[in-house]
Each structure stands twice: as structure tokens, then as C-alpha cells.
Write a protein that holds these residues in place. Structure first.
Motif: not given
Ligand SMILES: Nc1ncnc2c1ncn2[C@@H]1O[C@H](COP(=O)(O)OP(=O)(O)O[C@H]2O[C@H](CO)[C@@H](O)[C@H](O)[C@H]2O)[C@@H](O)[C@H]1O
Ligand SMILES: OC[C@H]1O[C@H](O[C@H]2[C@H](O)[C@@H](O)[C@@H](O[C@H]3[C@H](O)[C@@H](O)[C@@H](O)O[C@@H]3CO)O[C@@H]2CO)[C@H](O)[C@@H](O)[C@@H]1O
Length: 604
Positions: A357, A360, A363, A366, A372, A376, A464, A468, A492
Motif C-alpha cells: 500500500p 501501489d 492507488t 499511499k 490506513v 482507506k 488493486h 485498497a 491493505y
């Protein structure tokens, strides 16, 4: 510190160091050889595995720190030859390709000399013609095959070139590896994979490979072959019949790895004649089942022969290994054979370079475990917008990614969606495969325009984004040898909801890293109402935890795990060493030699 066995400094700063131990920045290593600089290692008592690291050389009571990046600690290691019908990122229909992409570099990182052999399905722009051509028997004809090669992440990637591979798949997509459409096989698959097995046995002897900084020349005959799935099951038979009877490959061994027992290579008994094997092998292939396909009654079964003729049988998780010997349902009628040989399960690793993550490329935001909770929701909004669902970061999102085959249970999921879609939830289903199941996906949007989307595509970017941005990944498999999706999801903070089968049992801990739904009915022809209920009740249970401190804790537990190929590679090393191939020694603990090569990414 224990004294090392004989080792040698080939060139460079410090002369000879016979009979001493060294410790490296990767822990103590009983070095069997030491090398400085790029000079090709002169083979010293058969020692040739080399590795870059900083080292502390201990000589009597004197300690010398050698900080050169060129210093290489050498141990003997093994010569490993992985053989498979798929090899990611060059060719892939699913997890088999991923494993051939990821495990070999991890073995190379530990100091082994590693080759993979797979068909050349396309004009891979990074693989060059070695100009080595050999003649092989294919049915009643003689066929010429050529070898193409590249050296990536410390691995010799070898591709077998023949029109039977290239003409069928070239210009189309990787899902055409086995047949023109999912569920239909090429008529000449037996000849195609017979060629692959024969070519794989020639490659270590005839290819003079020098791309590696550390190794040169042919691999020779002291090798361990790692054959994967039914396509490579003839390899141990040819090894015995075409080589060992002539005094060749006398210490070579074959480890056979089952990635999916559902595909065994069952053909008409008369087809044994195509395989270029003498009658004494017939009993290993001989198989009776009650099915009419591809012919009624007596058949040959490639996987059965692969299991019986190999030196070690492995599979991709310990729980699947137990399931395989539990009875004919889960062992798909080879349970009795596997009980005879025994089997060992090692959980797969996954590609932590692709599934990270923090880096990636698909996305926009990051994140790591500290960010997170704020990242997210942003990725979730991008995901909702991408698939055309109402954009609302407070709604829990469930994802599904997988081949649309009965194995993966997308049909059970489709039946369960009406049971839980009344909750505050959105679901996104991504997959390709059987047409009837793809149709089920298309219908989701019509039935639940504000709640569900089905995308019948092989779409790496969307995969992905789902992993994510979604809060949960659902894996409702009837059976699952290991399963990579749940491994890819956990780093993730995407919490798995899984059927209790195979590797899903080994990798997802109820209430800690995910939710277990119980084992499903393995009958593929029916959707068992009990399984539909199990999905609905477990999803409802998971949604009740969503947004609570317990859920944040689960996310952290998921993200804290080490899921790379490092640990599995060590276990594989132990097993392959136990086969006792001449000259084999443990490797060392190392980091991957070069970054991920993504020049040729197959998209079925
Ligand atoms: N529509 C789509 N778009 C993008 N990406 C997609 C996709 N559908 C699938 N994928 C990708 O394909 C791979 C599938 O991995 P699985 O473990 O589910 O493998 P599979 O069942 O094919 O293989 C078998 O072999 C592997 C390896 O041993 C075992 O883990 C597994 O249980 C066994 O069935 C993953 O990398 C996933 O991200
Ligand atoms: O990664 C996904 C799976 O890929 C491989 O499975 C393929 C299998 O080995 C092939 O034989 C073929 O399977 C078809 C089968 O032969 C046919 O009789 C019919 O049942 O349809 C099947 C599906 O088309 O294709 C499979 C890939 O779709 C690999 O061997 C497995 O381990 C992987 O799970």
C-alpha cells in the motif's frame, strides 16, 4: 562461534581464509567460500553460490570488518529447476503463474541457482533467443524446440519455443494457455505439455547460461526439478526412462507440487501411446472413474502418475494437504494415492513488491498501518466512483476477486447477496471465467443499482483499487488450495471473510485477522442453501464489527503480518535439501537480488 568448513577468498583485499567462520549483517553464516569483486568464482570444491553482503571476518582472535558491497559469502546451495505451464508476469491465468513468479526469486535470494521453464506463449520483449535448438519426440513425430532466456531477479527465466505454444496464444490473451475458451481444452494439450517436460529435462544440460554475475555454465545434472500441476507430471517419468536408464541425472530428484487437484489431466486410456513412454509406466497412469468425459470408463491420469513417480509431493498449504487425504471428495479421487506417498503443505507467499500500500502504482493515496484509517476512505471514494456506485465513505464495501469457476463460489455469493444486501453495504465483484457466471455479474448492477457492481474483466488496476479501497474481501470458495487474494488483501487492511477450507484456514484467524464462514459443500453442481445462509450470517456478523475499535484492531493485525515469500522459501529449502541431491547444501538468508521485472504482464 563455530569454525567454518573450508572456504576461500578468491580475489580482492584479503587473501585466503581457510578454516574460519564469518558473521554477516544477516546473522552468522558458516561460510564455505568467500569472494570479493566480480571475478567469476573458480569452482572451489564444488562451491559456487555467492551473495552480496557486508561481513565480519573472524580469524583466530582477530575480527575484521569488511564493508565492501562486492564481498560475497558463498555456500553451496542447490540447483533448482521449476517447471510449469504458467510463469508470471509473462504468463498467468491465476495463482499458478503468481507462484512461479514469486517463489523462484525468493529461492535465488537465499543463494540457490534457480531456473524456471515455461512455454514461450508470446514474443516476450525481454527474452532472447539462445539459438539452442533440440529435437524431441512428440507422439509419432519429431519436433524442434528452441530456448529463449532472460535473467531477472536472480532467476534464469527459460522459455520453450514451439508453434504449439506461440501460435495458439500469441496475439490473444493468457487465458488461452489451456484452450480457446474457459472450460475447453486444446486437443493437442498432451503433446504440448509432453514437449514442455522433455525440454525442461534438456535445459539444465544444454543451456550455457552466463547472465548471472555469480554463476556460469550449464546447471548440469545435480538438480532438483520442481514440477507444478498436471502439465508437468510426465517429467519424473521421462527422467527415469529417458535419462537415468542411460546413466544420466543419476542424483537428480523431482518434487511435485499440487496447486489444484481439481485439474488432473484425465484422458482416454488409448492416449498413453502419445506420451513416448514404455508400458511399464502404464500402471502409474491407469485410472477409472464414473465420468463420461473425455471418454467413458478407463482413462490415463497424468497427475496420478506425477504423484507416484516423483520423489516428494507438496501442496500449497498444510490444511489443503490434510483435505487431500481426507477422502475422495476433497482429494478428488486421488486421496488413496496421496495417502500412499504422503504430502506436505507449505503456505504460499505473495508478491510484496506488487501488493504494497505504500508504493501501489494503481492507488492515488499511499498508506501504511499508521495512516490506513484516513487513507482507506479516500481510496474507497475513488473506487466507488470508478465502478459507478454512490460515493459515500461511511458505507462498508465488500470486494470479491477471482476466476469465475465453481471453485471460487461466485455462484454461492450471487445467491447470498439478496440475503444481506438490505444492510448498509456495497459489494463489488470482479472476475472472469465461465460465461454463465459472468452473466450473473452483469445482472448485479441491474438488480441492485445503488448497492452492487459486477465487472466481468481481468483488470489488475481494479483488483488493486478494490483491495485498497474495500473494507472486506470475501472468499467464498468451495475449496481453496491456498488462495492469494486474502494474502494480497491483508497488507491493505482489507479484512477477509472466508470459507473454512484449504489455505484460507491456515492464513485467516477468526476474530483476529478475519471471519471464517465454515466449510462449504464441495459439490459443484449445486448451490447449497446452508452455504448461502453461512455467507449471509457471516457478512452480517462482520458488518456489525465494522467501525468499532475491534475492527480497527483487526485491520492492524492484518497489516502487521509478514506474508512475503521469505518464510515459505526457507521451508521449501528444507524439503528440497532433504532429497539429498549430490552437492546440495543450504543457502543463506538473503534479500532479493533485483527489483520486480514487470515488462511482460499477462492479462487473461
Ligand atoms: N479478474 C481479475 N482481475 C485481476 N486479477 C485477478 C482477477 N482474478 C484473479 N486475479 C488474480 O489472480 C490470482 C488468483 O490467485 P488464486 O490464489 O485465487 O489462484 P487460483 O485459484 O487461480 O490458483 C491456484 O493456485 C494458487 C497458487 O498455488 C493457489 O493459491 C490457489 O488456491 C489455487 O486455486 C491473484 O493474483 C489475483 O489477484
Ligand atoms: O490459476 C488457475 C488455475 O490454472 C491452472 O488450471 C488450468 C488447468 O490446469 C487446465 O487443465 C485448464 O482446466 C480446464 C480443464 O482442463 C477442463 O477439462 C475443464 O474442466 O475446464 C478447466 C478450466 O478451463 O485450465 C485451468 C485454468 O483455467 C492451474 O493448473 C491451477 O492450479 C490453477 O488453479
Amino acid at each position: 562461534m563455530a569454525a567454518a568448513t573450508a572456504w576461500n577468498c578468491v580475489s580482492g583485499t584479503s587473501g585466503s581464509y581457510n578454516g574460519v567462520a564469518i558473521s554477516t549483517n544477516r546473522g552468522e553464516v558458516k561460510a564455505t567460500a568467500l569472494r570479493v569483486g566480480r571475478t567469476q568464482m573458480a569452482v572451489h570444491e564444488g562451491l559456487r553460490v555467492v551473495y552480496r553482503c557486508n561481513a565480519r571476518v573472524i580469524r583466530g582472535n582477530r575480527i575484521q570488518n569488511v564493508k565492501s558491497r562486492k564481498l560475497i559469502v558463498c555456500r553451496l546451495g542447490m540447483n533448482l529447476v521449476f517447471v510449469a505451464a504458467e510463469c508470471g508476469p509473462w504468463s498467468k491465468t491465476g495463482g499458478l503463474g503468481d507462484v512461479l513468479g514469486g517463489l523462484p526469486p525468493a529461492m535465488a535470494a537465499n543463494g540457490h541457482r534457480v531456473m524456471t521453464i515455461a512455454p514461450r506463449y508470446d514474443q516476450y520483449k525481454d527474452a532472447w533467443d539462445t539459438e539452442v535448438e533440440i529435437e524431441l519426440k512428440a507422439g509419432d513425430k519429431t519436433e524442434k524446440v528452441r530456448f529463449f532466456h532472460c535473467y531477472k531477479r536472480g532467476v534464469d527465466r527459460v522459455f520453450v519455443d514451439h508453434p504449439m505454444f506461440l501460435e495458439k496464444v500469441w496475439g490473444k490473451t493468457a487465458s488461452k494457455i489451456y484452450g480457446p475458451v474457459a472450460g475447453t481444452d486444446y486437443q493437442d494439450n498432451q503433446i504440448r505439455f509432453s514437449l514442455l517436460c522433455q525440454a525442461a529435462l534438456e535445459a539444465p544440460r544444454v543451456l550455457n547460461l552466463n547472465s548471472s554475475e555469480y554463476f556460469s555454465g550449464p546447471y548440469g545434472e545435480d538438480v532438483v526439478f520442481i514440477a507444478n500441476d498436471w502439465h508437468t507430471a510426465l517429467l519424473p517419468c521421462y527422467l527415469k526412462n529417458m535419462y537415468q536408464t542411460r546413466g544420466l541425472y543419476m542424483s537428480a530428484k523431482v518434487a511435485f507440487c499440487i496447486h489444484n487437484i481439481a485439474y488432473q489431466g484425465r484422458f482416454a486410456f488409448a492416449d498413453f501411446e502419445l506420451l513416448s513412454l514404455p508400458d511399464e509406466f502404464k500402471s502409474s497412469f491407469d485410472f477409472m472413474d464414473g465420468y463420461e468425459k473425455p471418454v467413458k470408463g478407463r482413462k490415463i491420469n497424468w497427475m496420478k502418475a506425477g504423484i507416484l513417480e516423483s520423489d516428494k509431493i507438496l501442496t500449497v498449504s498444510p490444511y489443503y494437504a490434510e483435505e487431500l487425504v481426507s477422502g475422495p471428495d476433497k482429494g478428488v479421487e486421488l486421496d488413496n494415492i496421496i495417502r500412499k506417498t504422503s504430502i506436505l503443505g507449505i503456505v504460499n507467499g505473495m508478491d510484496v513488491q506488487e501488493w504494497n500500500p505504500m508504493t501501489d502504482k494503481f492507488t492515488s493515496v499511499k498508506f501504511d498501518s499508521t495512516t490506513v484509517m484516513s487513507a482507506k476512505p479516500l481510496i474507497k471514494e475513488a473506487l466507488q466512483a470508478e465502478v459507478g456506485l454512490p460515493v459515500d465513505k461511511s458505507i462498508p464495501v465488500i470486494g470479491f476477486i477471482g476466476r469465475l469457476e465453481e471453485q471460487k463460489g461466485s455462484d454461492i455469493l450471487a445467491a447470498a447477496i439478496p440475503e444481506f444486501i438490505g444492510e448498509d453495504v456495497q459489494i463489488i465483484v470482479l472476475g472472469t471465467g465461465k460465461k454463465a457466471m459472468e452473466k450473473q455479474l452483469d445482472e448485479l448492477e441491474i438488480q441492485y443499482p445503488l448497492k452492487a457492481r459486477g465487472v466481468a474483466k481481468f483488470n489488475v488496476k481494479l483488483a488493486h483499487m478494490i483491495i485498497a479501497g474495500a473494507d472486506f474481501i470475501i472468499v467464498p470458495s468451495r475449496f481453496e488450495p491456498c488462495g492469494l487474494i486474502q494474502l494480497q488483501a491483508m497488507p491493505y487492511g482489507c479484512v477477509p471473510i472466508v470459507a473454512s477450507t484449504g489455505g484460507l484456514v491456515d492464513t485467516v484467524k477468526e476474530g483476529y485477522t478475519g471471519f471464517q464462514m465454515g466449510a462449504f459443500n464441495v459439490e459443484c453442481e449445486t448451490v447449497d442453501p446452508a452455504d448461502v445462509t453461512a455467507i449471509a450470517t457471516t457478512v452480517t456478523r462482520a458488518l456489525a464489527v465494522y467501525g468499532t475499535p475491534a475492527f480497527s484492531e483487526m485491520i492492524q493485525n492484518c497489516m502487521a503480518q509478514e506474508l512475503s515469500w521469505k518464510k515459505p522459501a526457507k521451508k521449501w529449502e528444507e524439503v528440497l535439501l532433504s532429497l539429498g541431491v549430490e552437492g546440495s547444501e543450504p543457502g543463506i538468508e538473503g534479500e532479493e537480488i533485483a527489483p520486480l521485472a514487470k515488462e511482460n504482464v499477462a492479462t487473461p
